[in-house]
Design a protein around this motif. Structure first.
Motif, short mmCIF file in Angstrom:
data_model
loop_
_atom_site.label_atom_id
_atom_site.label_comp_id
_atom_site.label_asym_id
_atom_site.label_seq_id
_atom_site.Cartn_x
_atom_site.Cartn_y
_atom_site.Cartn_z
N THR A 191 0.83 -1.21 0.00
CA THR A 191 0.00 0.00 0.00
C THR A 191 0.86 1.25 0.00
O THR A 191 0.51 2.25 -0.65
N VAL A 197 -10.05 0.88 -5.46
CA VAL A 197 -9.45 -0.29 -4.84
C VAL A 197 -10.59 -1.18 -4.35
O VAL A 197 -11.50 -0.70 -3.66
N VAL A 199 -11.76 -4.35 -2.10
CA VAL A 199 -11.49 -5.32 -1.04
C VAL A 199 -12.75 -6.17 -0.87
O VAL A 199 -13.79 -5.88 -1.45
N ASN A 210 -6.06 -6.29 6.15
CA ASN A 210 -6.23 -6.12 4.71
C ASN A 210 -7.40 -5.18 4.40
O ASN A 210 -7.92 -5.18 3.29
N TRP A 236 -5.53 -0.22 3.25
CA TRP A 236 -6.12 0.26 2.00
C TRP A 236 -6.99 1.48 2.24
O TRP A 236 -7.05 2.40 1.40
N GLN A 237 -7.68 1.52 3.39
CA GLN A 237 -8.42 2.73 3.75
C GLN A 237 -7.47 3.92 3.89
O GLN A 237 -7.76 5.02 3.39
N LEU A 284 -4.59 4.27 2.48
CA LEU A 284 -4.11 4.60 1.15
C LEU A 284 -5.13 5.44 0.39
O LEU A 284 -4.77 6.43 -0.27
N CYS A 285 -6.40 5.06 0.48
CA CYS A 285 -7.44 5.81 -0.23
C CYS A 285 -7.57 7.22 0.33
O CYS A 285 -7.76 8.19 -0.42
N LEU A 311 -12.59 3.21 -2.08
CA LEU A 311 -12.60 1.81 -1.65
C LEU A 311 -13.96 1.19 -1.97
O LEU A 311 -15.00 1.71 -1.55
N THR A 327 -7.81 -6.72 -3.73
CA THR A 327 -7.12 -7.43 -2.66
C THR A 327 -8.12 -8.27 -1.88
O THR A 327 -9.18 -7.78 -1.49
#
Length: 404
Positions: A101, A114, A116, A124, A128-129, A131-132, A139, A167
């Motif tokens: 990430t 993204v 998930v 996981n 990613w949250q 990153l967004c 997301l 992911t």
């Protein structure tokens, strides 16, 4: 056929008592127990070749470096990576996911998406949250059904030219559901998205073939597959690892440093800054050798029998409900009893020597879907027995009687 008693004798902890009762260890989803050969290998490293790696010309440093790189090669062949330098040592699955990430922070743009799944472990989801939030990407979440399976039609509908990353876990830690990851990877690649598979719960039960799956990244931990804690692997396709920037700066990951400019080392060292967990990395190779000596076909057969026996026996208890009833499952049973909090069951059966996990298992969205505070999770390994399952079932019945 496995000689289970011989295998159990190889795990010293399994012969001890807890609260005056023989230990029944059903928390393998959290961490597996370690065979004597792994325990001995840790001591052997510190007794015989303890030295820093990659930097010394002296004999011990060379011996330690050779052992560390041999372990990397063992992992490469175990997961069928094309190159050894596609195998990065990490501290675990969480580290591997965060490494990826971090790299995608320089790639994603506002409006990118993204995907998930609703079955993910927090490790996981949260990276990613983050990153967004950092990039302005969006997301998207693949929904699940009442059996705990991902809805493939909904997944396909989410995919578009905006999708940059998909992911998903290979196996759900909370429910044991095995996801159709090869199919999902193929669909993601069709729209040009990269795919990361969280393999933390898969590697104790099967040998992932990363070339056959064609995933771009595959992350897993060593401690769930009879290896030491603080060890893990991130597999990444060479092209992606060359494209991503380093995760950390420091020693080992550099080629040349001046105050004006730094150039980075080649793979895999570009992503392995600082002194690693050398003993752990070496002994992870020992654990992989051990599991392969047992044989993954044997492991799967034993665990399938344990899962079937546990499922049948538990469902005979009135008021008990199992969550995650999909067809393809690993050896995990997640359940509750009507009107009783899972923590209370777990606490009572612990007094009877039964170790299970209670709570939301770092998968709170799953619990929210089922409108429950958590579950009792019994996760089995190849060294467990049907007799141990019978002890657990009787303990659950006793706890139910006490709490009703």
């Amino acid at each position: 056929m496995l000689d289970i008693q011989k295998i159990r004798a190889e795990f010293p902890i399994l012969s001890q008592t807890v609260n005056g009762k023989p230990l029944v260890y059903f928390d393998n989803g959290a961490t597996s127990q370690k065979p004597q050969i792994v325990i001995d290998a840790i001591a052997k490293y510190y007794q015989e070749i303890n030295a820093n790696i990659h930097r010394g010309v002296h004999t011990l440093s060379q011996l330690a470096t050779d052992a560390y790189e041999i372990s990397r090669s063992k992992v490469q062949h175990h997961i069928n990576a094309k190159f050894a330098h596609e195998v990065l040592f990490t501290s675990g699955t969480t580290h591997g996911i965060n490494l990826v990430t971090n790299g995608f922070a320089s790639i994603l743009k506002p409006g990118d998406e993204v995907i998930v799944s609703s079955l993910e472990h927090h490790s996981n989801i949260v990276p990613w949250q983050m990153l967004c939030e950092k990039t302005g990407a969006v997301l998207r979440v693949i929904p699940m059904n009442e059996d705990g399976e991902l809805i493939m039609e909904a997944y396909e509908a989410l995919l578009s030219e905006k999708t940059k990353v998909v992911t998903v876990n290979h196996i759900s830690n909370a429910l044991g559901i095995i996801n159709p990851v090869k199919y999902m990877i193929e669909k993601a690649h069709a729209v040009g998205a990269a795919v990361l598979i969280d393999g933390a719960q898969a590697v104790p039960h099967l040998k992932p073939d990363v070339q056959d799956l064609d995933c771009d990244f595959y992350a897993f931990s060593g401690h769930k597959m009879c290896g030491p804690t603080g060890t893990g692997i991130l597999y990444g396709k060479e092209a992606w690892l060359n494209k991503l920037p380093p995760y950390q700066g420091g020693g080992e990951m550099i080629k040349e440093v001046t105050f004006e400019k730094t150039t980075y080392a080649d793979l895999p060292h570009k992503f392995e800054a600082g002194t690693p967990n050398i003993a752990g990395g070496i002994v992870l190779g020992t654990a992989i050798d051990y599991l392969n000596s047992v044989g993954f076909e044997n492991i799967q057969k034993q665990e399938e029998e344990l899962l079937a026996h546990a499922t049948k026996s538990l469902l005979e208890i009135e008021g008990l409900k199992i969550y995650g009833t999909g067809k393809n499952k690993a050896s995990v049973v997640s359940f509750n009893i009507d009107g009783i909090h899972p923590y209370d069951i777990g606490s009572i059966i612990d007094k009877l020597g039964i170790a299970v996990r209670t709570g939301h298992h770092c998968a709170q969205p799953i619990m929210n879907f089922f409108c429950i505070p958590g579950t009792i999770r019994a996760s089995f390994s190849f060294y467990n027995t049907k007799e141990e399952i019978d002890l657990m079932v009787e303990a659950v019945k006793k706890a139910k009687t006490m709490l009703s």
